[in-house]
Design a protein around this motif. Structure first.
Motif, PDB file in Angstrom:
ATOM      1  N   LEU A  17       0.759  -1.304   0.037  1.00  0.00           N
ATOM      2  CA  LEU A  17       0.167   0.090   0.025  1.00  0.00           C
ATOM      3  C   LEU A  17       1.169   1.261  -0.029  1.00  0.00           C
ATOM      4  N   PRO A  18       1.500   1.564  -1.167  1.00  0.00           N
ATOM      5  CA  PRO A  18       2.428   2.739  -1.101  1.00  0.00           C
ATOM      6  C   PRO A  18       1.868   3.967  -0.610  1.00  0.00           C
ATOM      7  N   GLU A  19       0.585   4.153  -0.759  1.00  0.00           N
ATOM      8  CA  GLU A  19       0.102   5.392  -0.341  1.00  0.00           C
ATOM      9  C   GLU A  19       0.610   5.784   1.129  1.00  0.00           C
ATOM     10  N   LEU A  20       0.546   4.659   2.082  1.00  0.00           N
ATOM     11  CA  LEU A  20       0.521   4.866   3.336  1.00  0.00           C
ATOM     12  C   LEU A  20       1.911   5.102   3.747  1.00  0.00           C
ATOM     13  N   VAL A  21       2.067   5.411   5.152  1.00  0.00           N
ATOM     14  CA  VAL A  21       3.526   5.771   5.879  1.00  0.00           C
ATOM     15  C   VAL A  21       4.009   4.619   6.260  1.00  0.00           C
ATOM     16  N   GLU A  22       5.252   4.171   5.938  1.00  0.00           N
ATOM     17  CA  GLU A  22       5.784   3.029   6.665  1.00  0.00           C
ATOM     18  C   GLU A  22       5.869   2.989   7.944  1.00  0.00           C
ATOM     19  N   GLY A  23       5.298   1.889   8.901  1.00  0.00           N
ATOM     20  CA  GLY A  23       5.022   1.662   9.952  1.00  0.00           C
ATOM     21  C   GLY A  23       6.294   0.788  10.727  1.00  0.00           C
ATOM     22  N   ASP A  24       5.916   0.659  12.158  1.00  0.00           N
ATOM     23  CA  ASP A  24       6.918  -0.223  12.941  1.00  0.00           C
ATOM     24  C   ASP A  24       6.587  -1.772  12.647  1.00  0.00           C
ATOM     25  N   ALA A  25       7.417  -2.449  12.227  1.00  0.00           N
ATOM     26  CA  ALA A  25       7.183  -3.908  12.243  1.00  0.00           C
ATOM     27  C   ALA A  25       7.081  -4.706  13.427  1.00  0.00           C
ATOM     28  N   ASN A  26       7.441  -3.996  14.710  1.00  0.00           N
ATOM     29  CA  ASN A  26       7.569  -4.487  15.820  1.00  0.00           C
ATOM     30  C   ASN A  26       6.195  -4.072  16.834  1.00  0.00           C
ATOM     31  N   ALA A  27       5.461  -3.210  16.151  1.00  0.00           N
ATOM     32  CA  ALA A  27       4.342  -2.703  16.653  1.00  0.00           C
ATOM     33  C   ALA A  27       3.226  -3.531  16.724  1.00  0.00           C
ATOM     34  N   GLN A  28       2.419  -3.654  17.853  1.00  0.00           N
ATOM     35  CA  GLN A  28       1.238  -4.742  17.564  1.00  0.00           C
ATOM     36  C   GLN A  28       0.344  -4.175  16.808  1.00  0.00           C
ATOM     37  N   ALA A  29      -0.287  -4.886  15.883  1.00  0.00           N
ATOM     38  CA  ALA A  29      -0.987  -4.418  14.765  1.00  0.00           C
ATOM     39  C   ALA A  29      -2.600  -4.216  15.391  1.00  0.00           C
ATOM     40  N   ASP A  30      -3.089  -3.204  14.897  1.00  0.00           N
ATOM     41  CA  ASP A  30      -4.427  -2.652  15.238  1.00  0.00           C
ATOM     42  C   ASP A  30      -5.318  -3.242  14.120  1.00  0.00           C
ATOM     43  N   VAL A  31      -4.755  -3.429  12.934  1.00  0.00           N
ATOM     44  CA  VAL A  31      -5.696  -3.847  11.692  1.00  0.00           C
ATOM     45  C   VAL A  31      -4.710  -4.930  10.765  1.00  0.00           C
ATOM     46  N   HIS A  32      -5.340  -5.962  10.441  1.00  0.00           N
ATOM     47  CA  HIS A  32      -4.616  -6.698   9.504  1.00  0.00           C
ATOM     48  C   HIS A  32      -5.357  -6.714   8.064  1.00  0.00           C
ATOM     49  N   ILE A  33      -4.544  -6.496   7.131  1.00  0.00           N
ATOM     50  CA  ILE A  33      -5.229  -6.591   5.884  1.00  0.00           C
ATOM     51  C   ILE A  33      -4.783  -7.757   5.223  1.00  0.00           C
ATOM     52  N   ARG A  34      -5.584  -8.841   4.869  1.00  0.00           N
ATOM     53  CA  ARG A  34      -5.198  -9.894   4.228  1.00  0.00           C
ATOM     54  C   ARG A  34      -5.843 -10.352   2.897  1.00  0.00           C
ATOM     55  N   ARG A  35      -4.752 -11.063   2.038  1.00  0.00           N
ATOM     56  CA  ARG A  35      -5.401 -11.332   0.859  1.00  0.00           C
ATOM     57  C   ARG A  35      -5.731 -12.587   1.011  1.00  0.00           C
ATOM     58  N   ASP A  36      -7.438 -12.993   0.478  1.00  0.00           N
ATOM     59  CA  ASP A  36      -7.691 -14.274   0.635  1.00  0.00           C
ATOM     60  C   ASP A  36      -9.243 -14.278  -0.221  1.00  0.00           C
ATOM     61  N   THR A  37      -9.669 -15.342  -0.512  1.00  0.00           N
ATOM     62  CA  THR A  37     -11.093 -15.545  -1.100  1.00  0.00           C
ATOM     63  C   THR A  37     -12.125 -15.666  -0.218  1.00  0.00           C
ATOM     64  N   PHE A  38     -13.244 -15.290  -0.160  1.00  0.00           N
ATOM     65  CA  PHE A  38     -14.482 -15.314   0.605  1.00  0.00           C
ATOM     66  C   PHE A  38     -15.617 -15.380  -0.098  1.00  0.00           C
ATOM     67  N   GLY A  39     -16.849 -15.844   0.261  1.00  0.00           N
ATOM     68  CA  GLY A  39     -18.057 -15.632  -0.397  1.00  0.00           C
ATOM     69  C   GLY A  39     -18.825 -14.390  -0.085  1.00  0.00           C
ATOM     70  N   LEU A  40     -19.644 -13.811  -0.989  1.00  0.00           N
ATOM     71  CA  LEU A  40     -20.147 -12.497  -0.700  1.00  0.00           C
ATOM     72  C   LEU A  40     -21.712 -12.946  -0.419  1.00  0.00           C
ATOM     73  N   PRO A  41     -22.165 -12.032   0.540  1.00  0.00           N
ATOM     74  CA  PRO A  41     -23.960 -11.994   0.625  1.00  0.00           C
ATOM     75  C   PRO A  41     -24.510 -11.222  -0.419  1.00  0.00           C
ATOM     76  N   ASP A  42     -25.872 -11.272  -0.251  1.00  0.00           N
ATOM     77  CA  ASP A  42     -26.626 -10.337  -1.255  1.00  0.00           C
ATOM     78  C   ASP A  42     -25.934  -9.101  -1.264  1.00  0.00           C
ATOM     79  N   LEU A  43     -25.605  -8.449  -2.479  1.00  0.00           N
ATOM     80  CA  LEU A  43     -25.202  -7.183  -2.592  1.00  0.00           C
ATOM     81  C   LEU A  43     -26.138  -6.091  -3.253  1.00  0.00           C
ATOM     82  N   HIS A  44     -25.897  -4.848  -2.741  1.00  0.00           N
ATOM     83  CA  HIS A  44     -26.887  -3.870  -3.311  1.00  0.00           C
ATOM     84  C   HIS A  44     -26.194  -2.691  -3.808  1.00  0.00           C
ATOM     85  N   GLN A  45     -26.789  -1.921  -4.835  1.00  0.00           N
ATOM     86  CA  GLN A  45     -25.838  -0.776  -5.298  1.00  0.00           C
ATOM     87  C   GLN A  45     -25.735   0.184  -4.036  1.00  0.00           C
TER      88      GLN A  45
END
Length: 304
Positions: A17-45
């Protein structure tokens, strides 16, 4: 694994995510961003468009979902995990969509007050610019940044409140997207800019040296417009503030449950207690805009 900071959060991410500022690798993560597949529920516009593609929204008992067909699908859970299922091999495009409303879902789940707005720090105060598309939010922010102010956010502004109910804008990440005419009008150096994407006359500026790192108290909110039949500047009646802010809610309208509307109404009034809130006709032409910016900064510095 990549490590970033944005919106006051430590983010660990499977994707770049090059838009973001590089962070501390040793800091505890508040948010994890993972690449994966998943099913979608009913979607709406939704009314959310990126690169001309309308986003679809869905939810179930555990998560919120956004889907831009052919680009990426996102699943946000508990304000702590954002799963990305890319539909394109272009990593830059995947990143562009990830740091948009998709990350906004995480901020929403964490209870932040969100606005479709651009914000800057003028002295020790946060000034926020809202308005309909084309009103000049990013252009106005770009004029303030050019004049030496620190960028707080572009497009998505997150506000938090302290124990006394004082609103603070949380710095997002150092990227400002401006149109080609703004580049010329404000005489930005094109060598400092990057095209946002092929075929779009929009460029990104990364003011890393002019980017705030700490939350800044909200003191002024401008609803920008171009209407010549309205006063150049007009203070808002407090009763009108919640409605105006609701019109600038940046995420799918399906999230506006009755409970959330009550919270939004209350938080809007908290902003109105601490900040000067005005309708503001954006000055015509770039010279007039820069003149207003210069005068505003000078008055603010004198006041401090």
């Amino acid at each position: 694994m990549y490590h970033y900071t944005a919106f006051g959060l430590h983010i660990h991410s499977d994707i770049s995510l090059p838009e973001l500022v590089e962070g501390d690798a040793n800091a505890q993560a508040d948010v994890h961003i993972r690449r994966d597949t998943f099913g979608l529920p009913d979607l709406h516009q939704t009314m959310i468009y990126r690169r001309g593609i309308r986003a679809l929204f869905g939810e179930d008992t555990q998560a919120f979902y956004l889907d831009w067909g052919g680009i990426a699908s996102f699943k946000a859970t508990g304000g702590r995990e954002l799963i990305v299922a890319p539909g394109t091999s272009d990593g830059n495009v995947t990143s562009l969509f990830t740091v948009s409303e998709a990350l906004g879902l995480i901020l929403f789940q964490r209870g932040h007050f969100l606005l479709h707005a651009s914000s800057v720090a003028v002295g020790n105060e946060a000034w926020c610019f809202m308005g309909t598309p084309g009103a000049g939010k990013s252009t106005t922010a770009a004029a303030f940044v050019k004049a030496g102010c620190k960028l707080l956010s572009d497009d998505l502004t997150a506000i938090t409140f302290d124990d006394r109910g004082q609103p603070f804008i949380i710095p997002a990440y150092p990227q400002l997207k401006i149109w080609d005419k703004t580049v010329d009008g404000l005489q930005y150096n094109r060598a400092d800019l990057e095209p946002v994407s092929e075929g779009v006359n929009k460029f990104s500026f990364h003011p890393r040296k002019q980017f705030a790192t700490k939350a800044v108290p909200l003191r002024k909110v401008f609803f920008l417009h171009h209407a010549r039949n309205k006063p150049a500047t007009q203070n808002l009646n407090v009763a009108d503030v919640p409605g105006e802010m609701l019109r600038n809610f940046p995420l799918p309208a399906q999230l506006l449950s009755p409970d959330y509307l009550k919270k939004h109404f209350f938080q809007s009034l908290q902003c109105a207690k601490s900040a000067e809130i005005q309708h503001k006709r954006r000055p015509d032409g770039f010279a007039s805009l820069e003149k207003w910016v210069e005068e505003s900064i000078r008055e603010q510095l004198i006041a401090e």
